[in-house]
Scaffold this active site. Structure first.
Site, PDB file in Angstrom:
ATOM      1  N   TYR A  19      78.891  22.347  36.794  1.00 37.93           N
ATOM      2  CA  TYR A  19      78.670  22.361  38.247  1.00 37.93           C
ATOM      3  C   TYR A  19      79.801  23.061  38.988  1.00 37.93           C
ATOM      4  O   TYR A  19      80.224  22.597  40.067  1.00 37.93           O
ATOM      5  CB  TYR A  19      78.519  20.927  38.772  1.00 37.93           C
ATOM      6  N   TYR A 146      66.863  13.404  40.923  1.00 39.72           N
ATOM      7  CA  TYR A 146      67.551  14.149  39.864  1.00 39.72           C
ATOM      8  C   TYR A 146      67.386  13.362  38.565  1.00 39.72           C
ATOM      9  O   TYR A 146      67.627  12.153  38.525  1.00 39.72           O
ATOM     10  CB  TYR A 146      69.039  14.295  40.202  1.00 39.72           C
ATOM     11  N   ASP A 240      63.811   5.756  35.643  1.00 37.55           N
ATOM     12  CA  ASP A 240      65.070   6.308  35.146  1.00 37.55           C
ATOM     13  C   ASP A 240      66.224   5.431  35.641  1.00 37.55           C
ATOM     14  O   ASP A 240      66.681   5.555  36.778  1.00 37.55           O
ATOM     15  CB  ASP A 240      65.219   7.751  35.663  1.00 37.55           C
ATOM     16  N   LYS A 269      74.779   6.108  30.262  1.00 37.24           N
ATOM     17  CA  LYS A 269      75.999   5.861  31.020  1.00 37.24           C
ATOM     18  C   LYS A 269      76.632   4.522  30.656  1.00 37.24           C
ATOM     19  O   LYS A 269      77.294   4.396  29.634  1.00 37.24           O
ATOM     20  CB  LYS A 269      75.742   6.014  32.513  1.00 37.24           C
TER      21      LYS A 269
END
Length: 419
Positions: A19, A146, A240, A269
């Site tokens: 990014y 996202y 998600d 995560k």
């Protein structure tokens, strides 16, 4: 600041950062150690971590219980292929996830990254209908969402979100719409889904918080409306929970606040405590049964090389131990209250559009995002690691952070934005 270490000066010209426009970006900070909620730079400066290494280090860094579990596993077997073989950490992890998730979410596919777990869920949804003799090919996704950076996941992100807009013309064409936020919206969404159901395999959503799309919140009712609409249209629901799972929004899973059972849920995560690449796609029994057949062509043909690697699964089991041994819901409740109180004054700063908090997520949204790059080094100067993006300055601290360290983070945001 002293001179950079040799490993930095010799290697930094060979990396490609995420990014980042490499030509204009501020040079990255060299990190030599982590501990608890602190990151130590090579020159000895310490930063309090305000974003938990992209929301993953829920227990802080170098937690002794996770470290010991990984050391013990490393001595025995860090990895063995999962094709035709299994290992104890992976099976224990699968049983534990099945036990803690609602309903019949009990079949666990363990991969190595969040994006891959979403790809697996999408592939499962498509093949679920293929195996039933239906050629459904599309997904319904929402503005502001996202789900990852791989080709399949990019095709269910908001194409105008920014990061993936360049690829809009080459990605698979899915159905983009708005999240329902009122009962009237929900009725319109249900009609929209029913109209398109013959071509839709699944609806995919982030629960309660659209993370990388701008930390946009919605209510639990939205998830219930999605579940109702999917049931009425015979469409699957993928949730998600990669960002929201494991107490980030206040409950173990964000879907717990809605009382629904998704058809598939993706996790990553905090699953491994932020110490090892690991993810899981967990499917309901009904999904699995559509693949369970004498016909070999109905099998799920997917298998990452490091699928269910024992070292990562050992870390995840240790992470789950910690979530079970301590009251993380209470920790997050305390963090939420402190974030609300200490970020509220930011609302009086001239460039602030809104301030919002949900669980251990604190967001200050700006009217003008052009100054964000200039803010980043100012946070480092104040001894904190806060990485603004888009038009927001946000905190997602480790869930074990104490009051004093959290006050340093919130104080840095007030000072920088006030200045």
């Amino acid at each position: 600041m002293g001179e950079h270490p040799h490993w930095y000066t010799e290697g930094v010209s060979h990396i490609w950062l995420p990014y980042t426009q490499m030509k204009t970006a501020t040079p990255p900070l060299p990190v030599k150690a982590t501990d608890g909620v602190r990151i130590t730079l090579s020159d000895g400066r310490e930063l309090i971590d305000g974003i938990s290494s992209w929301w993953a280090a829920a227990h802080g860094y170098n937690h002794p219980h996770i470290m010991q579990a990984m050391k013990a596993q490393l001595e025995v077997m860090p990895h063995v292929m999962f094709g035709g073989m299994v290992n104890e950490p992976a099976l224990r992890l699968s049983k534990r996830l099945a036990d803690m998730l609602p309903g019949d979410l009990n079949r666990v596919f363990i991969a190595e990254s969040g994006s891959v777990s979403v790809e697996v869920a999408m592939k499962m949804a498509l093949q679920y209908f293929f195996n039933r003799g239906e050629k459904r090919s599309k997904f319904v996704h929402f503005r502001g969402t996202y789900h990852g950076d791989t080709l399949g996941t990019m095709a269910v992100c908001d194409p105008e979100e920014g990061m993936h807009g360049l690829f809009g013309d080459v990605l698979a064409k899915n159905l983009l719409t708005d999240l329902p936020r009122t009962r009237q919206d929900a009725e319109k969404f249900a009609a929209f889904l029913k109209k398109n159901a013959a071509d839709v395999a699944a609806v995919i959503t982030e629960p309660l918080v659209q993370g990388a799309g701008g930390m946009v919140f919605h209510q639990a009712e939205t998830l219930r409306w999605l579940r109702e609409a999917c049931d009425a249209a015979d469409v699957l629901l993928i949730v998600d929970e990669i960002f929201t799972g494991f107490y980030r929004t206040g409950t173990r899973f964000a879907t717990d606040q809605a009382g629904i059972v998704p058809d598939m849920v993706t996790l990553s995560k905090a699953l491994s405590g932020g110490v090892s690449p690991l993810s899981a796609c967990v499917a309901r029994a009904e999904i699995f049964e559509a693949f369970y057949d004498d016909d070999p062509s109905k099998a799920l043909m997917h298998g990452p090389t490091y699928m269910a690697h024992a070292l990562g699964c050992a870390a995840a089991n240790a992470s789950l131990d910690l979530f079970e041994q301590d009251d993380y819901a209470a920790k997050v409740h305390a963090i939420e209250g402190q974030l609300m109180a200490e970020l509220a004054p930011c609302g009086f700063a001239g460039n602030v559009k809104s301030v919002r908090v949900k669980g251990a997520i604190g967001v200050v949204q700006l009217d003008d995002a052009r100054e964000l790059e200039a803010l980043k080094p100012k946070f480092v100067e104040r001894g904190v690691w806060i990485r603004p993006f888009r038009d927001i300055v946000y905190l997602t601290p480790p869930l074990v952070i104490d009051k004093d360290d959290l006050s340093v983070l919130t104080g840095a945001i007030r000072d920088v934005l006030g200045a």
